[in-house]
Design a protein around this motif. Structure first.
Motif, PDB file in Angstrom:
ATOM      1  N   LEU A 432       0.884  -1.114   0.025  1.00 20.27           N
ATOM      2  CA  LEU A 432       0.057   0.083   0.069  1.00 20.27           C
ATOM      3  C   LEU A 432       0.898   1.177  -0.059  1.00 20.27           C
ATOM      4  N   ARG A 433       0.529   2.154  -0.937  1.00 20.46           N
ATOM      5  CA  ARG A 433       1.335   3.473  -0.990  1.00 20.46           C
ATOM      6  C   ARG A 433       0.127   4.487  -0.871  1.00 20.46           C
ATOM      7  N   SER A 434       0.222   5.451   0.027  1.00 19.67           N
ATOM      8  CA  SER A 434      -1.041   6.339   0.150  1.00 19.67           C
ATOM      9  C   SER A 434      -0.546   7.673   0.910  1.00 19.67           C
ATOM     10  N   GLU A 435      -1.190   8.621   0.476  1.00 21.33           N
ATOM     11  CA  GLU A 435      -1.115   9.945   1.221  1.00 21.33           C
ATOM     12  C   GLU A 435      -2.536  10.700   1.335  1.00 21.33           C
ATOM     13  N   PRO A 436      -2.463  11.576   2.438  1.00 18.71           N
ATOM     14  CA  PRO A 436      -3.779  12.054   2.752  1.00 18.71           C
ATOM     15  C   PRO A 436      -4.128  13.163   1.582  1.00 18.71           C
ATOM     16  N   GLY A 437      -5.340  12.972   0.951  1.00 20.03           N
ATOM     17  CA  GLY A 437      -5.632  14.086  -0.098  1.00 20.03           C
ATOM     18  C   GLY A 437      -4.934  13.582  -1.456  1.00 20.03           C
ATOM     19  N   ASN A 438      -4.159  12.529  -1.406  1.00 20.13           N
ATOM     20  CA  ASN A 438      -3.615  12.356  -2.915  1.00 20.13           C
ATOM     21  C   ASN A 438      -3.922  10.936  -3.366  1.00 20.13           C
ATOM     22  N   GLY A 439      -4.769  10.103  -2.656  1.00 19.25           N
ATOM     23  CA  GLY A 439      -5.328   8.918  -3.105  1.00 19.25           C
ATOM     24  C   GLY A 439      -4.353   7.829  -2.440  1.00 19.25           C
ATOM     25  N   SER A 440      -4.697   6.677  -3.091  1.00 18.78           N
ATOM     26  CA  SER A 440      -3.936   5.269  -2.528  1.00 18.78           C
ATOM     27  C   SER A 440      -3.744   4.529  -3.898  1.00 18.78           C
ATOM     28  N   ILE A 441      -2.762   3.733  -3.592  1.00 23.00           N
ATOM     29  CA  ILE A 441      -2.261   2.493  -4.621  1.00 23.00           C
ATOM     30  C   ILE A 441      -2.153   1.359  -3.831  1.00 23.00           C
ATOM     31  N   PHE A 442      -3.047   0.227  -4.376  1.00 19.38           N
ATOM     32  CA  PHE A 442      -2.791  -0.998  -3.685  1.00 19.38           C
ATOM     33  C   PHE A 442      -2.215  -1.904  -4.696  1.00 19.38           C
ATOM     34  N   SER A 443      -1.126  -2.219  -4.474  1.00 17.41           N
ATOM     35  CA  SER A 443      -0.371  -3.343  -5.576  1.00 17.41           C
ATOM     36  C   SER A 443      -0.289  -4.972  -5.232  1.00 17.41           C
ATOM     37  N   ILE A 444      -0.518  -5.706  -5.998  1.00 15.58           N
ATOM     38  CA  ILE A 444      -0.368  -7.063  -5.558  1.00 15.58           C
ATOM     39  C   ILE A 444       0.457  -7.982  -6.585  1.00 15.58           C
ATOM     40  N   ARG A 445       1.357  -8.565  -6.188  1.00 17.32           N
ATOM     41  CA  ARG A 445       2.331  -9.366  -7.393  1.00 17.32           C
ATOM     42  C   ARG A 445       1.791 -10.721  -7.547  1.00 17.32           C
ATOM     43  N   LEU A 446       1.270 -11.202  -8.686  1.00 18.27           N
ATOM     44  CA  LEU A 446       1.068 -12.443  -9.002  1.00 18.27           C
ATOM     45  C   LEU A 446       2.074 -13.307  -9.719  1.00 18.27           C
ATOM     46  N   PRO A 447       2.146 -14.857  -9.738  1.00 18.49           N
ATOM     47  CA  PRO A 447       3.241 -15.313 -10.405  1.00 18.49           C
ATOM     48  C   PRO A 447       2.562 -15.575 -12.010  1.00 18.49           C
ATOM     49  N   VAL A 448       3.381 -15.280 -12.757  1.00 21.04           N
ATOM     50  CA  VAL A 448       2.821 -15.524 -14.194  1.00 21.04           C
ATOM     51  C   VAL A 448       2.535 -17.125 -14.538  1.00 21.04           C
ATOM     52  N   GLY A 449       1.407 -17.193 -15.365  1.00 20.55           N
ATOM     53  CA  GLY A 449       1.066 -18.448 -15.563  1.00 20.55           C
ATOM     54  C   GLY A 449       1.282 -18.938 -16.886  1.00 20.55           C
ATOM     55  N   ASP A 450       0.868 -20.151 -17.514  1.00 24.39           N
ATOM     56  CA  ASP A 450       0.987 -20.917 -18.773  1.00 24.39           C
ATOM     57  C   ASP A 450      -0.168 -20.852 -19.391  1.00 24.39           C
ATOM     58  N   VAL A 451       0.064 -20.155 -20.700  1.00 22.02           N
ATOM     59  CA  VAL A 451      -1.232 -20.051 -21.493  1.00 22.02           C
ATOM     60  C   VAL A 451      -1.914 -21.401 -21.919  1.00 22.02           C
ATOM     61  N   SER A 452      -0.615 -22.391 -21.929  1.00 19.04           N
ATOM     62  CA  SER A 452      -1.073 -23.777 -22.581  1.00 19.04           C
ATOM     63  C   SER A 452      -1.733 -24.499 -21.428  1.00 19.04           C
ATOM     64  N   LEU A 453      -1.791 -23.926 -20.390  1.00 22.94           N
ATOM     65  CA  LEU A 453      -2.725 -24.653 -19.003  1.00 22.94           C
ATOM     66  C   LEU A 453      -3.819 -24.070 -18.731  1.00 22.94           C
ATOM     67  N   MET A 454      -4.295 -22.975 -19.350  1.00 25.29           N
ATOM     68  CA  MET A 454      -5.357 -22.168 -19.141  1.00 25.29           C
ATOM     69  C   MET A 454      -6.853 -23.164 -19.457  1.00 25.29           C
ATOM     70  N   ILE A 455      -7.563 -23.147 -18.560  1.00 26.38           N
ATOM     71  CA  ILE A 455      -8.915 -23.984 -18.543  1.00 26.38           C
ATOM     72  C   ILE A 455      -9.853 -22.999 -19.235  1.00 26.38           C
ATOM     73  N   ASP A 456     -10.501 -23.662 -20.198  1.00 22.86           N
ATOM     74  CA  ASP A 456     -11.500 -23.137 -21.208  1.00 22.86           C
ATOM     75  C   ASP A 456     -12.785 -22.832 -20.414  1.00 22.86           C
ATOM     76  N   ASN A 457     -13.062 -21.752 -19.899  1.00 23.45           N
ATOM     77  CA  ASN A 457     -14.394 -21.438 -19.349  1.00 23.45           C
ATOM     78  C   ASN A 457     -15.508 -20.947 -20.320  1.00 23.45           C
ATOM     79  N   ARG A 458     -15.380 -20.776 -21.546  1.00 24.28           N
ATOM     80  CA  ARG A 458     -16.248 -20.370 -22.433  1.00 24.28           C
ATOM     81  C   ARG A 458     -17.615 -20.831 -22.046  1.00 24.28           C
ATOM     82  N   VAL A 459     -17.638 -22.630 -21.903  1.00 24.49           N
ATOM     83  CA  VAL A 459     -18.662 -23.082 -22.100  1.00 24.49           C
ATOM     84  C   VAL A 459     -19.699 -22.852 -20.782  1.00 24.49           C
TER      85      VAL A 459
END
Length: 594
Positions: A432-459
């Motif tokens: 979290l980075r924030s200053e009163p009156g200047n808003g906030s930034i919430f940051s989350i880091r996620l591990p990169v995935g593999d496109v070939s292992l994605m589950i097709d949820n279109r159905v």
């Protein structure tokens, strides 16, 4: 803030730091004794040596030796007072101990020289004095060795070695015997010094462990007290939040009974929906906390398109942003990540909802970018901001930072607490980075995935409009009101509904109507200790294993929820939105087990 255990455990103590702390405390105790001793006490032995040997040896030799001994005493005293004044860190204590060892060796050298030089062969009185002096000095080294073992070695060995050598040089049998006695005595003194030193260090270890345990207990007590105070504050404020929608519902229900026309009824129903939605949000937030506390949420890790999820949520929250005249922007590069998509979605919903809720002008930005094998997900806002001193507090349960006047529209203050808990569950760094009156930034880091292992949820999109007309639903619930409400809702969707309060009643009703159910809906707790898991298993055995089962529960305890999850049946937590119930029913009927 973290989930706490019912027992208090002693924190891990770093072994190197612990040993440094023990050394520091041992030397501190020794230096206190040195600093507390008066000069007359430490000058007594050298003065006695000078006076007794005055008639036997050159006066200037004795005076010179006495001055050197005085310098060694002053040196030790200076080391002690400097240590006690500076209070060096534990890591530097060993170096101070080495200085003390060199000072002790200097003193021992002077005393060993006196024993060798001031030994009078023809005078028994002088010999007894020197011998007694040697034993006295060795006892003094034993005391020092109790706290700092090297000081005992470097002092006792030269002094007693000099006395032993002087006795051996006489060549007399009695003197040789005394020399071997001194050797045995030296070994005994060394052993005693080691034993006492070990005892002192053990006591210091126990003292530090007791202090660490006391500190841990105090911390746990403080955390428990803070949790109780936070929940007390929450209950005091949330009681209004929970009562207000119920009060509104009660008033509108009475008005609805006497509504004059369809337009008025439609307006009242829309207001009822808003009150029900407020209640739903309140209960869902509480339920999320209880489920995390119970430890029944298990991440289901898969590879999915984060940018697609961001686009979906941006469209979903855009009306809320437009209502406040805020700009909701999305800068999301194509990114596949590896995590639990439902829990990540829950995190994002809370972050975006909070950003819009606490922003009055400007806008909200959702962004993703890939760097160094990670995907950085950020939610920016131009809202009120968070002071640095409160940035840890915003992740605590039941807290809002706008002051004492809580708003039902701003929820229970659980959103960021859920975000933090879910990030911990998924092992995702949250910043979290924030200053009163200047808003906030919430940051989350996620591990990169593999496109070939994605589950097709279109159905999934093809099953939401499944025609339920004529489908047979067997509903089992020991609560009559809940059973009736579920029956009315399913019948509205065109289903044929069989209702029952028990397993036996369900089998009897099905047989009487000559119907085989397409889906089994069962409450998890059926009263008298009967589980909905057993009910579904029994009825599946009777009607066929391929009939899907759906468990519905308001339970929050870990044991029954874990058993429900392990059963393999789908589980929904009360309260349930009708739209969600229909979506789950559609999915179960489209993809039955087996």
């Amino acid at each position: 803030m973290n989930q706490t255990s019912s027992t208090t455990t002693l924190p891990e103590l770093n072994e190197e730091e612990l040993q440094q702390r023990i050394t520091h405390d041992s030397l501190e105790d020794l230096f206190k004794k040195i600093a507390a001793s008066s000069y007359w006490q430490v000058l007594l032995l050298p003065l006695m040596m000078v006076l007794i040997m005055w008639s036997r040896f050159d006066a200037w030799l004795l005076i010179g030796w006495a001055l050197l001994v005085l310098s060694s005493i002053l040196l030790r005293h200076r080391l002690a007072t400097t240590f006690l004044r500076r209070k060096p860190p534990a890591a530097e204590a060993a170096q101070c101990g080495r200085y003390l060892s060199w000072a002790s060796l200097y003193s021992a050298t002077l005393w060993a020289a006196a024993i060798l030089c001031f030994y009078v062969p023809g005078s028994v009185e002088h010999q007894v004095f020197v011998f007694t002096l040697t034993l006295t000095l060795s006892i003094g080294s034993l005391i020092a060795g109790t706290f700092w073992l090297p000081a005992s070695y470097v002092f006792a060995v030269p002094v007693m070695g000099a006395m032993g050598a002087r006795l051996l040089l006489t060549g007399h049998l009695a003197s040789i015997a005394l020399a071997f006695f001194l050797l045995s005595y030296l070994l005994l003194v060394t052993k005693m010094a080691r034993s006492l030193h070990s005892t002192v260090r053990s006591e210091i270890v126990q003292r530090h462990k007791s202090e660490a345990l006391a500190e841990a207990l105090n911390k746990k007590t403080e955390e428990a007290q803070q949790a109780v105070l936070a929940k007390s504050r929450f209950l005091a404020g949330a009681s209004h939040d929970l009562r207000q929608p119920l009060h509104t519902l009660s008033l509108f229900m009475d008005v609805l009974k006497v509504a004059k026309d369809d337009a008025e009824r439609a307006f009242i129903i829309s207001r009822l929906d808003l009150s029900l939605e407020a209640l739903q949000r309140l209960f869902e937030a509480l339920l999320d906390v209880s489920r995390l506390d119970a430890g029944v949420i298990t991440p289901e890790i898969e590879h999915f398109d984060l940018s697609e999820l961001m686009r979906k949520l941006a469209e979903e929250f855009r009306p809320a942003a437009d209502k406040k005249h805020l700009k909701l922007k999305l800068h999301a590069t194509s990114a596949v990540v590896r995590s639990d998509p439902l829990l990540v979605e829950r995190i994002l919903r809370n972050l975006i909802g909070n950003a819009i809720r606490y922003t009055e002008k400007g806008g909200v930005l959702l962004s993703t970018r890939t760097r160094r094998g990670e995907v950085l997900l950020q939610v920016w806002d131009t809202g009120i901001g968070i002071p640095v001193e409160h940035q840890d507090e915003v992740f605590a349960e039941f807290l809002q930072l706008r002051g004492d006047h809580r708003k039902r529209s701003e929820g229970l203050g659980l959103g960021l607490a859920l975000v933090r808990r879910l990030c911990l569950l998924l092992d995702l760094p949250l910043e979290l980075r924030s200053e009163p009156g200047n808003g906030s930034i919430f940051s989350i880091r996620l591990p990169v995935g593999d496109v070939s292992l994605m589950i097709d949820n279109r159905v999934e999109t093809t099953v939401h409009d499944l025609d339920l007309n004529g489908r047979v639903m067997l509903v089992i619930d020991d609560d009559t009101d809940s059973l009736e409400a579920t029956q009315k809702l399913l019948a509205k969707w065109g289903c044929r509904v069989i209702t029952a309060n028990t397993i036996e009643d369900a089998a009897r009703q099905s047989a009487a109507q000559n119907l085989i159910p397409d889906l089994l809906l069962c409450d998890l707790g059926l009263g008298d200790g009967v589980s909905g898991v057993d009910a579904i298993d029994t009825l599946q055995h009777q009607f066929g294993e391929t009939i899907p089962g759906l468990l519905i529960t308001g339970e929050t305890a870990a044991e029954p929820l874990n058993r429900a999850k392990e059963s393999g049946h789908h589980v929904l937590q009360k309260p349930i939105r009708p739209a969600l119930l229909r979506t789950v029913i559609n999915r179960l009927l489209s993809y039955p087990p087996g």
